[in-house]
Design an enzyme around this catalytic site. Sequence first.
Site, mmCIF file in Angstrom:
data_model
loop_
_atom_site.group_PDB
_atom_site.id
_atom_site.type_symbol
_atom_site.label_atom_id
_atom_site.label_comp_id
_atom_site.label_asym_id
_atom_site.label_seq_id
_atom_site.Cartn_x
_atom_site.Cartn_y
_atom_site.Cartn_z
ATOM 1 N N GLY A 12 21.774 -2.080 26.909
ATOM 2 C CA GLY A 12 21.079 -0.941 26.192
ATOM 3 C C GLY A 12 21.325 -0.905 24.900
ATOM 4 C CE1 TYR A 33 23.435 5.264 26.386
ATOM 5 C CE2 TYR A 33 24.498 3.393 25.007
ATOM 6 C CZ TYR A 33 23.872 3.792 26.176
ATOM 7 O OH TYR A 33 23.663 2.966 27.092
ATOM 8 N N GLY A 49 26.703 -3.045 29.024
ATOM 9 C CA GLY A 49 27.812 -2.872 28.530
ATOM 10 C C GLY A 49 28.234 -3.888 27.442
ATOM 11 C CB CYS A 108 29.715 27.272 14.378
ATOM 12 S SG CYS A 108 28.925 27.906 12.851
HETATM 13 C C1 LIG Z 1 24.391 3.062 30.730
HETATM 14 C C2 LIG Z 1 24.063 1.981 31.492
HETATM 15 C C3 LIG Z 1 23.675 0.526 31.090
HETATM 16 C C4 LIG Z 1 23.634 0.097 29.666
HETATM 17 O O1 LIG Z 1 24.744 0.114 29.079
HETATM 18 P P1 LIG Z 1 24.921 -0.463 27.604
HETATM 19 O O2 LIG Z 1 26.292 -0.359 27.444
HETATM 20 O O3 LIG Z 1 24.221 0.571 26.655
HETATM 21 O O4 LIG Z 1 24.337 -1.706 27.640
HETATM 22 C C5 LIG Z 1 23.296 -0.392 32.105
HETATM 23 N N1 LIG Z 1 23.406 -0.160 33.249
HETATM 24 C C6 LIG Z 1 23.760 0.966 34.046
HETATM 25 C C7 LIG Z 1 23.841 1.311 35.337
HETATM 26 C C8 LIG Z 1 24.054 2.085 32.938
HETATM 27 O O5 LIG Z 1 24.426 3.441 33.619
#
Ligand SMILES: *Cc1c(COP(=O)(O)O)cnc(C)c1O
Length: 422
Positions: A278, A373, A240, A344
């Site tokens: 991520g 993403y 996150g 479109c």
């Molecule tokens: C999407 C997700 C992440 C990664 O989130 P980021 O914001 O890309 O770091 C980690 N853990 C879970 C459970 C997720 O669903």
Amino acid sequence: MDYFNLKDGALACEQVALETIAEEVGTPVYVYSAATLRRHARVMKEALAALDDPLIAFAVKANPNPAVLATLAREGLGGDIVSIGEYRRAREAGMPPSSILFSGVGKDADEMAEALAGDVLQFNMESVEEARMLSAVAVAAGRTARAAFRLNPDVDAGTHAKITTGNADNKFGIPAAQAIEAFRAARDLPGIEMTGVTVHIGSQLTRLDPLEKAFVRLGELVAALRGDGFDLKLADLGGGLGVPYGPGQPEPPSPEAYGAMVARVTRDWNIRLAFEPGRLISGNAGVLLSRVVRVKPGEHHPWVIVDAAMNDLMRPALYDAYHHVEAVRPSGARETINLVGPVCESGDTFATARETDRMAPGELMIFRTAGAYGAAMSSGYNSRPLTPEVLVDGDKWALVRRRIDLAEASAMPVPGWIDQTS
Ligand SMILES: *Cc1c(COP(=O)(O)O)cnc(C)c1O
């Protein structure tokens, strides 16, 4: 920091000119920098260096490209997966099962069985109903599943509503008030060993205080569970942490500040910690390279129409997300434009009234911070092919996903009986 810089007047990824990639692969195309991926993996490892043996499991959904995953696996990262497709990609990329965490609110029995046969480190469960399904799968397989429950800490993550996941109104996790009961219920089920706890409150977080609040609540749960006799081995703090998307956008805290906060909050937990970054790892390691198709006069600003569209990069349409855009060979001239794709839908808009490099028809441009993403969410809407992907490493580069015509890839004969239908 990334490795997309001007070289002889035009943008390059590491040592490779983006113009070369556009010429040889065509546009639109995603371009990833291996040096940036490795750098971000190392920054995260360094930020967590004060912890004892942390597990860093890359959130595969952010960028599931096999070459990207293999690059991260070589850096020692594991995988946080949310489907069996992601599980297979993580394994094929060389991530050992002992580094794989299986998250997600809707795992089905087949997915559980395959991941259990592969001996993944931990199933991060989201309900007692899920625990019952996992128990039945484990008993049928004659195995024991290591499992955790995800806490819904009911904190406001301060991010976009569609990527907030730790709020009482979200589908994710179990409320604190019900967590102990859920752990006890799961303990009584055969085939499950409750080994951990987990929390993940959302994505693109630009403040530490909601994370800290969630971790404090998770720490309270760890203490309460131990008091109840649970032998917990892993506390998974999720992902996150946000990344900088460009000028005027919120500056997220540094990984160092995040690591220091985690070390302080978890000082007395005496448990192995896991992390699921991520976006932080892959976001700024990728760009979407596109070509201007034409420029159409507009009421207030010209419409610059590029050959990338919302099907290639959904984030602006989905989350009103900002992506910084630049010309690949900037002339120095600036212009205020509306930047759109050919799809479109009026939602196929990347930027409105944006001051940026002047972009003439036929010129190349990039969307920055497209490595998370981006391609992962792309679709074939408007019968557009799936965007190809390229990985660069120094002066080497390779096509790591072909341009896929989904109509061709999924073609079946039209059923003969449609002619008899009146
Ligand atoms: C999407 C997700 C992440 C990664 O989130 P980021 O914001 O890309 O770091 C980690 N853990 C879970 C459970 C997720 O669903």
